[in-house]
Motif scaffolding. Structure first.
Motif, mmCIF file in Angstrom:
data_model
loop_
_atom_site.group_PDB
_atom_site.id
_atom_site.type_symbol
_atom_site.label_atom_id
_atom_site.label_comp_id
_atom_site.label_asym_id
_atom_site.label_seq_id
_atom_site.Cartn_x
_atom_site.Cartn_y
_atom_site.Cartn_z
ATOM 1 N N LEU A 1 -5.705 8.569 -2.666
ATOM 2 C CA LEU A 1 -5.624 9.806 -1.901
ATOM 3 C C LEU A 1 -6.940 10.055 -1.143
ATOM 4 C CD1 LEU A 1 -4.038 12.281 -1.064
ATOM 5 C CD2 LEU A 1 -4.821 13.414 -3.147
ATOM 6 N N GLY A 2 -8.054 9.819 -1.810
ATOM 7 C CA GLY A 2 -9.350 9.993 -1.162
ATOM 8 C C GLY A 2 -9.520 9.048 0.020
ATOM 9 N N MET B 1 -7.097 7.723 1.778
ATOM 10 C CA MET B 1 -6.176 8.161 2.823
ATOM 11 C C MET B 1 -6.744 9.353 3.590
ATOM 12 S SD MET B 1 -2.488 7.660 0.938
ATOM 13 C CE MET B 1 -1.584 8.401 2.269
ATOM 14 N N GLU B 2 -7.392 10.258 2.885
ATOM 15 C CA GLU B 2 -8.001 11.408 3.543
ATOM 16 C C GLU B 2 -9.138 10.971 4.467
ATOM 17 O OE1 GLU B 2 -8.970 13.823 0.177
ATOM 18 O OE2 GLU B 2 -7.048 14.871 0.219
ATOM 19 N N GLN B 3 -9.941 10.005 4.023
ATOM 20 C CA GLN B 3 -11.017 9.486 4.859
ATOM 21 C C GLN B 3 -10.448 8.814 6.110
ATOM 22 O OE1 GLN B 3 -13.297 6.848 2.413
ATOM 23 N NE2 GLN B 3 -14.304 8.506 1.285
ATOM 24 N N ARG B 4 -9.396 8.044 5.897
ATOM 25 C CA ARG B 4 -8.762 7.351 7.027
ATOM 26 C C ARG B 4 -8.189 8.365 8.017
ATOM 27 N NH1 ARG B 4 -4.394 2.411 6.829
ATOM 28 N NH2 ARG B 4 -4.296 2.146 9.084
ATOM 29 N N GLU B 5 -7.571 9.414 7.506
ATOM 30 C CA GLU B 5 -7.014 10.447 8.376
ATOM 31 C C GLU B 5 -8.119 11.111 9.197
ATOM 32 O OE1 GLU B 5 -4.444 14.596 8.269
ATOM 33 O OE2 GLU B 5 -5.230 13.771 6.399
ATOM 34 N N ALA B 6 -9.237 11.395 8.558
ATOM 35 C CA ALA B 6 -10.351 12.035 9.261
ATOM 36 C C ALA B 6 -10.869 11.126 10.373
ATOM 37 C CB ALA B 6 -11.462 12.376 8.278
ATOM 38 N N ARG B 7 -11.019 9.838 10.075
ATOM 39 C CA ARG B 7 -11.485 8.890 11.103
ATOM 40 C C ARG B 7 -10.470 8.785 12.232
ATOM 41 N NH1 ARG B 7 -12.929 5.736 6.645
ATOM 42 N NH2 ARG B 7 -11.113 4.403 6.985
ATOM 43 N N ARG C 1 -8.333 11.070 13.215
ATOM 44 C CA ARG C 1 -8.406 12.298 14.023
ATOM 45 C C ARG C 1 -9.608 12.256 14.966
ATOM 46 N NH1 ARG C 1 -4.902 16.278 12.709
ATOM 47 N NH2 ARG C 1 -3.876 16.102 10.689
#
Length: 54
Positions: free
Chosen positions: A5-6, A8-14, A16
């Motif tokens: 999950l962490g 995936m959140e980092q990937r989502e931020a990058r 965006r």
């Protein structure tokens, strides 16, 4: 080790950030296209007016 999950959140931020960067990159060319299209419309209107003059 980071959680899935962490990661995936980092990937989502990058992702965006990348999207925002590309959006900014495309704003100037889009403005140029819009201006050129406006010029074409004005030219077509002028030609049409000239052709319809007696």
């Amino acid at each position: 080790m980071p959680s899935v999950l962490g990661l995936m959140e980092q990937r989502e931020a990058r992702t965006r950030q990348d999207l925002e960067s590309w959006t900014e990159v495309l704003e100037q060319p889009q403005a140029e296209v819009d201006a050129a299209a406006g010029g074409v419309v004005r030219a077509l209107l002028t030609v049409n007016e000239d052709l319809n003059r007696p």
